[in-house]
Design an enzyme around this catalytic site. Structure first.
Site, mmCIF file in Angstrom:
data_model
loop_
_atom_site.group_PDB
_atom_site.id
_atom_site.type_symbol
_atom_site.label_atom_id
_atom_site.label_comp_id
_atom_site.label_asym_id
_atom_site.label_seq_id
_atom_site.Cartn_x
_atom_site.Cartn_y
_atom_site.Cartn_z
ATOM 1 N N GLY A 135 0.777 -1.240 0.000
ATOM 2 C CA GLY A 135 0.000 0.000 0.000
ATOM 3 C C GLY A 135 0.804 1.283 0.000
ATOM 4 O O GLY A 135 0.307 2.332 0.432
ATOM 5 N N ARG A 138 -14.615 -14.999 -11.083
ATOM 6 C CA ARG A 138 -14.157 -13.596 -11.159
ATOM 7 C C ARG A 138 -15.331 -12.636 -11.281
ATOM 8 O O ARG A 138 -15.318 -11.543 -10.733
ATOM 9 C CB ARG A 138 -13.196 -13.426 -12.338
ATOM 10 N N ASN A 188 -4.522 2.572 -13.111
ATOM 11 C CA ASN A 188 -3.538 1.639 -12.549
ATOM 12 C C ASN A 188 -2.158 2.262 -12.622
ATOM 13 O O ASN A 188 -1.884 3.091 -13.492
ATOM 14 C CB ASN A 188 -3.542 0.330 -13.357
ATOM 15 N N ASN A 248 1.655 3.009 -2.663
ATOM 16 C CA ASN A 248 0.980 3.931 -3.593
ATOM 17 C C ASN A 248 -0.315 4.454 -2.991
ATOM 18 O O ASN A 248 -0.665 5.622 -3.191
ATOM 19 C CB ASN A 248 0.716 3.248 -4.939
ATOM 20 N N HIS A 290 1.872 1.062 -12.956
ATOM 21 C CA HIS A 290 2.664 -0.117 -13.316
ATOM 22 C C HIS A 290 4.150 0.272 -13.342
ATOM 23 O O HIS A 290 4.495 1.333 -13.872
ATOM 24 C CB HIS A 290 2.227 -0.644 -14.691
ATOM 25 N N GLU A 307 -7.411 -5.852 -21.039
ATOM 26 C CA GLU A 307 -6.148 -6.573 -21.214
ATOM 27 C C GLU A 307 -5.165 -6.065 -20.159
ATOM 28 O O GLU A 307 -5.065 -4.858 -19.924
ATOM 29 C CB GLU A 307 -5.564 -6.332 -22.602
ATOM 30 N N GLU A 356 6.649 6.354 -8.851
ATOM 31 C CA GLU A 356 5.227 5.967 -8.850
ATOM 32 C C GLU A 356 4.469 6.882 -7.891
ATOM 33 O O GLU A 356 3.350 7.323 -8.163
ATOM 34 C CB GLU A 356 5.058 4.511 -8.402
ATOM 35 N N ARG A 373 -5.351 -8.672 -8.772
ATOM 36 C CA ARG A 373 -6.365 -9.448 -9.488
ATOM 37 C C ARG A 373 -6.657 -8.777 -10.824
ATOM 38 O O ARG A 373 -6.742 -7.537 -10.882
ATOM 39 C CB ARG A 373 -7.680 -9.532 -8.697
HETATM 40 C C1 GRF Z 1 3.897 -1.186 -7.343
HETATM 41 O O1 GRF Z 1 5.195 -1.382 -7.838
HETATM 42 C C2 GRF Z 1 2.930 -1.031 -8.479
HETATM 43 O O2 GRF Z 1 3.487 -0.405 -9.596
HETATM 44 C C3 GRF Z 1 2.568 -2.441 -8.810
HETATM 45 O O3 GRF Z 1 2.527 -3.115 -7.569
HETATM 46 C C4 GRF Z 1 3.350 -2.428 -6.638
HETATM 47 C C5 GRF Z 1 2.482 -2.073 -5.474
HETATM 48 O O4 GRF Z 1 3.180 -1.506 -4.408
HETATM 49 N N1 GRF Z 1 1.336 -2.484 -9.546
HETATM 50 P P1 GRF Z 1 2.395 -0.822 -3.222
HETATM 51 O O5 GRF Z 1 1.424 -1.865 -2.664
HETATM 52 O O6 GRF Z 1 1.668 0.365 -3.760
HETATM 53 O O7 GRF Z 1 3.440 -0.453 -2.217
#
Ligand code: GRF
Length: 218
Positions: free
Chosen positions: A15, A68, A110, A17, A112, A146, A177, A94
């Protein structure tokens, strides 16, 4: 206090982010606020972060659903009941169904850890190291059904340094991020992002003309 665009956040783990989004939403005049954090994993550390910030949390454990579709329906109902207007995936492990994604109509984001469309999937940093790229980075994008695809709202590039391993590179990317996710959310909340097919067009933003060259040539 909840003000601005109402955000639901989906997490599965650490968590960090989520924390960056919480911190941004707590700054003065930020145009969004988090109304609910949902984890599919009851042990996710991110749940503690939300609780510490006084944000409502829910656990929706995918293992309790036969498929799902029914899991995603449960997510959808909770998010809508909380009044969420946009969904931020923050380390949510997921894959969402097309029905869920399409039901939110360009309102699922999202983050990434690669410069998409390069290095989709679970091992983006390792794949970048193996490919020998000199610049890595991260992307915030609108989610399409996708995996790791959809219109790109913001990206940050970081250098790959000699001696990097997966952990050092991941840490350098993660720091960025935490910068671009709040930035992308703010741009959307301010109505400055328009989706045109596969592209997200941003208005009223200052472009960054600086090139990042690695190695520097010195
Ligand atoms: C991050 O690197 C994000 O880009 C990826 O999963 C990781 C999650 O980290 N999708 P956090 O749970 O936000 O610390």
């Amino acid at each position: 206090m909840t003000a601005g665009l109402k955000v639901g956040v989906l997490i599965s783990g650490r968590g960090s982010n989520l924390q960056a989004l919480i911190d941004a939403c707590e700054t003065a005049n930020f145009p969004a606020s988090i109304v609910l954090v949902i984890s599919n994993n009851p042990g996710a550390d991110g749940l503690r972060r939300a609780e510490a910030a006084g944000i409502a949390t829910a656990i929706i454990d995918h293992r309790e659903y036969p498929d799902r579709r029914s899991f995603d329906d449960a997510l959808d109902s909770r998010l809508r009941a909380a009044g969420a207007e946009i969904v931020c995936l923050a380390g949510f492990m997921r894959l969402l169904t097309a029905e869920f994604v399409e039901g939110w109509n360009d309102r699922v984001l999202n983050v990434h850890p690669s410069l998409l469309p390069a290095f989709k999937g679970l091992h983006a940093q390792r794949d970048a190291l193996e490919a020998g790229v000199k610049l890595a980075g991260c992307t915030v994008h609108v989610v399409r059904p996708e995996m790791d695809s959809g219109p790109i709202i913001a990206q940050a590039a970081v250098p790959v340094l000699t001696g990097d391993d997966e952990d050092t590179l991941a840490a350098r990317i993660l720091e960025m991020e935490h910068v671009i996710y709040p930035l992308a959310l703010r741009l959307i909340a301010e109505g400055r992002v328009k989706i045109a097919g596969t592209v997200a067009e941003t208005t009223g933003t200052a472009p960054n003309p600086a090139a990042l060259v690695n190695p520097s040539g010195e």
